[in-house]
Design an enzyme around this catalytic site. Structure first.
Site, PDB file in Angstrom:
ATOM      1  N   HIS A 198       1.260   0.003   1.350  1.00 31.62           N
ATOM      2  CA  HIS A 198       0.856  -1.403   1.316  1.00 31.62           C
ATOM      3  C   HIS A 198      -0.505  -1.558   0.643  1.00 31.62           C
ATOM      4  O   HIS A 198      -0.693  -2.398  -0.245  1.00 31.62           O
ATOM      5  CB  HIS A 198       0.748  -1.947   2.745  1.00 31.62           C
ATOM      6  CG  HIS A 198       2.048  -2.315   3.367  1.00 31.62           C
ATOM      7  ND1 HIS A 198       2.920  -3.225   2.808  1.00 31.62           N
ATOM      8  CD2 HIS A 198       2.636  -1.908   4.536  1.00 31.62           C
ATOM      9  CE1 HIS A 198       3.978  -3.361   3.595  1.00 31.62           C
ATOM     10  NE2 HIS A 198       3.832  -2.573   4.644  1.00 31.62           N
ATOM     11  N   GLU A 218       6.903  -4.202   1.124  1.00 30.74           N
ATOM     12  CA  GLU A 218       7.604  -3.166   1.889  1.00 30.74           C
ATOM     13  C   GLU A 218       8.248  -2.129   0.980  1.00 30.74           C
ATOM     14  O   GLU A 218       8.412  -0.971   1.364  1.00 30.74           O
ATOM     15  CB  GLU A 218       8.654  -3.795   2.799  1.00 30.74           C
ATOM     16  CG  GLU A 218       8.076  -4.550   3.985  1.00 30.74           C
ATOM     17  CD  GLU A 218       7.243  -3.654   4.905  1.00 30.74           C
ATOM     18  OE1 GLU A 218       7.556  -2.455   5.031  1.00 30.74           O
ATOM     19  OE2 GLU A 218       6.277  -4.165   5.485  1.00 30.74           O
ATOM     20  N   HIS A 271       2.783   5.081   5.218  1.00 31.06           N
ATOM     21  CA  HIS A 271       3.399   3.757   5.091  1.00 31.06           C
ATOM     22  C   HIS A 271       2.342   2.698   4.761  1.00 31.06           C
ATOM     23  O   HIS A 271       2.505   1.919   3.812  1.00 31.06           O
ATOM     24  CB  HIS A 271       4.115   3.414   6.398  1.00 31.06           C
ATOM     25  CG  HIS A 271       4.791   2.075   6.405  1.00 31.06           C
ATOM     26  ND1 HIS A 271       6.140   1.923   6.196  1.00 31.06           N
ATOM     27  CD2 HIS A 271       4.296   0.823   6.597  1.00 31.06           C
ATOM     28  CE1 HIS A 271       6.450   0.638   6.252  1.00 31.06           C
ATOM     29  NE2 HIS A 271       5.351  -0.057   6.503  1.00 31.06           N
ATOM     30  N   GLU A 272       1.267   2.677   5.525  1.00 30.64           N
ATOM     31  CA  GLU A 272       0.238   1.667   5.307  1.00 30.64           C
ATOM     32  C   GLU A 272      -0.531   1.909   4.010  1.00 30.64           C
ATOM     33  O   GLU A 272      -1.002   0.962   3.374  1.00 30.64           O
ATOM     34  CB  GLU A 272      -0.723   1.599   6.501  1.00 30.64           C
ATOM     35  CG  GLU A 272      -0.059   1.252   7.823  1.00 30.64           C
ATOM     36  CD  GLU A 272       0.767  -0.023   7.789  1.00 30.64           C
ATOM     37  OE1 GLU A 272       0.470  -0.905   6.941  1.00 30.64           O
ATOM     38  OE2 GLU A 272       1.711  -0.150   8.585  1.00 30.64           O
TER      39      GLU A 272
END
Length: 490
Positions: A259, A285, A255-256
Site C-alpha cells: 500500500h 489492494e 502487505h502494508e
C-alpha cells in the site's frame, strides 16, 4: 491567474488538510493515549467540518465551469474534483461531521469489545453508525442503490451487481480447490516455537527494505489492526506481533508496504492534486496483495526468508527451504481474514460483502448480526466460531463506517492476478533476484506500469493498460490452482 490555476491552488490546501486529518487517524490507532478518545473525536469532527466546507465551496462550481484544461492530465483533474464536489454537496455538513465524530469514538469501543469478547458493548454503537451511513448513502444515491453509492467511494464505477457476479464466478473454483487441498495426503507442517517481538520487528523491517520501502519517507509502528497511512513524502505503515506466529507480523508488514509503496511511487508532480493518491481501493489492494502473496509467498522469496529467520531465531522447526515454502502457504481452516491463506481469503470477503449489503439495505439488523455471521461462517468454512473476537468483532471496518470497502480486497486480488501474469512475462528472471531478497525488478515494473500514474486513469483502465489484457478473474484462479496443486502434490 486562470480559473484552473485558482482551482488547483484551492485544491492544494484541501489535499494538505486532508493529509493532516489522516495523520490524526494514524495517531489514534498507534500512540494516542487511551484516555483521549473523546477529545480526538471532537478534533476529527472539527477537521471534517472544515474539509466538508471546502469540498462544497460554491467557488468550486464556478471554477469547474470556467476552467480550460490544457492536456489529458488537466482534464482528469477536473473530472476528479467535479466528482468529489458533486458527492460532497449531496451530504449535509451536519451529517459528515457527525459521522467523523461517531466513527472516531467507535474505534475505542470496538477495540475494548474485541479485547473483552463483548459484542453487546459494540452493537449499539454499530447501530448508530449504520443509521448515519444509510442516511449518507441515501443522500449520495439520489434515488439509486444505497450500497452502490457507498461502494463508489472505494471503487469508482463498480456496482454490487458486478461484484456479486464476479464472486459467483470465482466461488466454485475456490471451493473445489480448497476441498482438494484439505483432502490431500500431503499436509505441510506448522511452524512452532516462540518468536520474540523485537526479533520479529527487525525481520519485518528487513522485508520492508527488500521491497524498496523508503524509510526516509515512512516509518513502522504497531497497531491492533495493521494499516498504512499517508502519501507523498510521509507514508507510514503499521504491523502487529503474535509471539507464536511470526508470519502474522512479517506478511502484515509486506502487505502494508505494498500500500505505502503505491503512494511513495506516484509521480511527484501529482502531489497535492487529486492525481496524487491511489485511484481506488481495488487498485491499492492489488499492490498490497501482489507484494504479500505472489512475490512474498513465492518459492524464491521464501527461500531467502527461510535463511534469515533461521539465523534470527537460532533455527526453525521446519528443516529446509522447500518445507518452509509449503508452511508459509499452508491452507488450514481459520477464523481470521487477515491470517487467511490465498485459497480461502476471498471466501472471507464474500461473507462480509453479503452481510454488509444486508445491513445497509435493512434486511439484517445489528441485533441479529452475530447469529448471522456465525451461521454463515459455519456454512462457508465448516467450523463454528469459537468467540466473537474471532468472528464479527475481528475487523475494524464497520466500526469506522467503511461499508463498501470489503469487496475491494477481493477485487484487488483479481487485479493482482492480472498484474502478476503480465509481470512474469515482462521480467522472466525475477526469481533470481527474489532468491537474494531483492524485489527491485518487481517493484520497478509495478512502479513504471501502475504506481506512478496515481489517479490519472480509472481503475480498470489502469490495470488493463498495465497488463495489455481485459480484467478477468482467470489469471488469479489459474495461479492459485497451479501453485497449490504443486505444494499439495495434487
Amino acid at each position: 491567474m486562470s480559473a484552473f490555476d485558482d482551482l488547483l491552488a484551492f485544491q492544494r490546501q484541501t489535499e494538505a488538510l486532508s493529509s493532516v486529518a489522516e495523520r490524526l487517524g494514524w495517531d489514534q490507532e498507534t500512540v494516542m493515549p487511551r484516555g483521549a478518545t473523546e477529545q480526538r473525536a471532537e478534533e476529527m469532527a472539527a477537521m471534517e467540518a472544515v474539509l466538508h466546507e471546502r469540498r462544497t465551496d460554491p467557488r468550486l462550481g464556478e471554477w469547474l465551469e470556467q476552467a480550460e484544461p490544457q492536456d489529458a492530465e488537466d482534464q482528469r483533474i477536473l473530472e476528479l474534483i467535479s466528482r468529489d464536489f458533486r458527492r460532497a454537496s449531496r451530504v449535509p455538513a451536519r451529517l459528515a461531521t457527525e459521522i467523523a465524530r461517531q466513527t472516531s469514538l467507535a474505534q475505542g469501543v470496538w477495540a475494548d469489545a474485541r479485547a473483552n469478547d463483548a459484542p453487546d458493548d459494540f452493537l449499539p454503537v454499530l447501530s448508530d453508525i449504520l443509521m448515519l451511513k444509510r442516511e449518507e448513502a441515501s443522500a449520495l444515491a439520489d434515488g439509486g442503490d444505497l450500497y452502490d453509492a457507498l461502494l463508489d467511494d472505494y471503487e469508482p464505477g463498480a456496482s454490487q451487481a458486478q461484484i456479486a457476479a464476479l464472486f459467483d464466478s470465482m466461488r466454485p473454483r475456490l471451493v473445489t480447490l480448497r476441498e482438494d487441498v484439505l483432502g490431500a495426503e500431503f499436509q505441510p507442517s506448522a511452524l512452532s516455537g516462540h518468536f520474540a517481538q523485537e526479533t520479529q520487528l527487525r525481520l519485518a523491517r528487513s522485508c520492508a527494505t527488500a521491497f524498496g520501502y523508503d524509510w526516509a519517507r515512512g516509518r513502522m509502528d504497531i497497531a491492533v489492526h495493521p494499516f498504512s497511512s499517508g502519501r507523498w513524502q510521509d507514508s507510514r505503515i503499521t504491523t502487529r506481533v503474535v509471539e507464536t506466529d511470526p508470519f502474522n507480523c512479517i506478511y502484515s508488514t509486506i502487505h502494508e508496504v505494498g500500500h505505502s509503496s503505491y503512494e511513495q511511487g506516484i509521480d511527484d508532480d501529482y502531489a497535492f492534486t487529486p492525481l496524487g493518491r491511489g485511484v481506488s481501493m481495488g487498485a491499492h489492494e492489488s499492490q498490497s496483495r501482489i507484494y504479500e502473496n505472489q512475490i512474498g509467498r513465492g518459492a524464491a522469496f521464501t527461500g531467502w526468508l527461510y535463511q534469515r529467520m533461521s539465523d534470527a531465531f537460532d533455527g526453525l522447526s521446519i528443516p529446509d527451504a522447500e518445507g518452509f515454502y509449503a508452511t508459509v502457504n499452508r491452507v488450514t481452516p481459520g477464523y481470521i481474514r487477515t491470517e487467511a491463506d490465498e485459497v480461502q481469503y476471498n471466501l472471507h470477503i464474500m461473507l462480509r460483502f453479503d452481510l454488509e449489503r444486508d445491513l445497509i439495505s435493512g434486511r439484517l439488523d445489528t441485533v441479529d448480526l452475530v447469529e448471522a455471521w456465525n451461521a454463515r461462517f459455519l456454512r462457508d468454512f465448516g467450523i463454528a466460531v469459537d468467540r466473537p473476537a474471532n468472528g464479527v468483532l475481528q475487523d475494524v471496518h464497520w466500526a469506522v463506517g467503511l461499508f463498501g470497502y470489503f469487496p475491494t480486497y477481493a477485487l484487488g486480488n483479481v487485479y493482482a492476478g492480472c498484474l502478476n501474469k503480465a509481470m512474469a512475462e515482462a521480467v522472466p528472471d525475477l526469481d533470481r533476484y527474489l532468491a537474494q531478497g531483492d524485489a527491485t525488478p518487481a517493484v520497478e515494473w509495478l512502479r513504471e506500469n501502475m504506481q506512478r500514474h496515481g489517479g490519472l486513469y480509472p481503475p480498470r483502465d489502469l490495470i488493463e493498460d498495465a497488463t495489455g489484457s481485459d480484467v478477468s478473474e482467470a489469471p488469479l484462479l489459474d495461479y492459485l490452482e497451479e501453485k497449490f496443486s504443486g505444494i499439495y502434490r495434487l
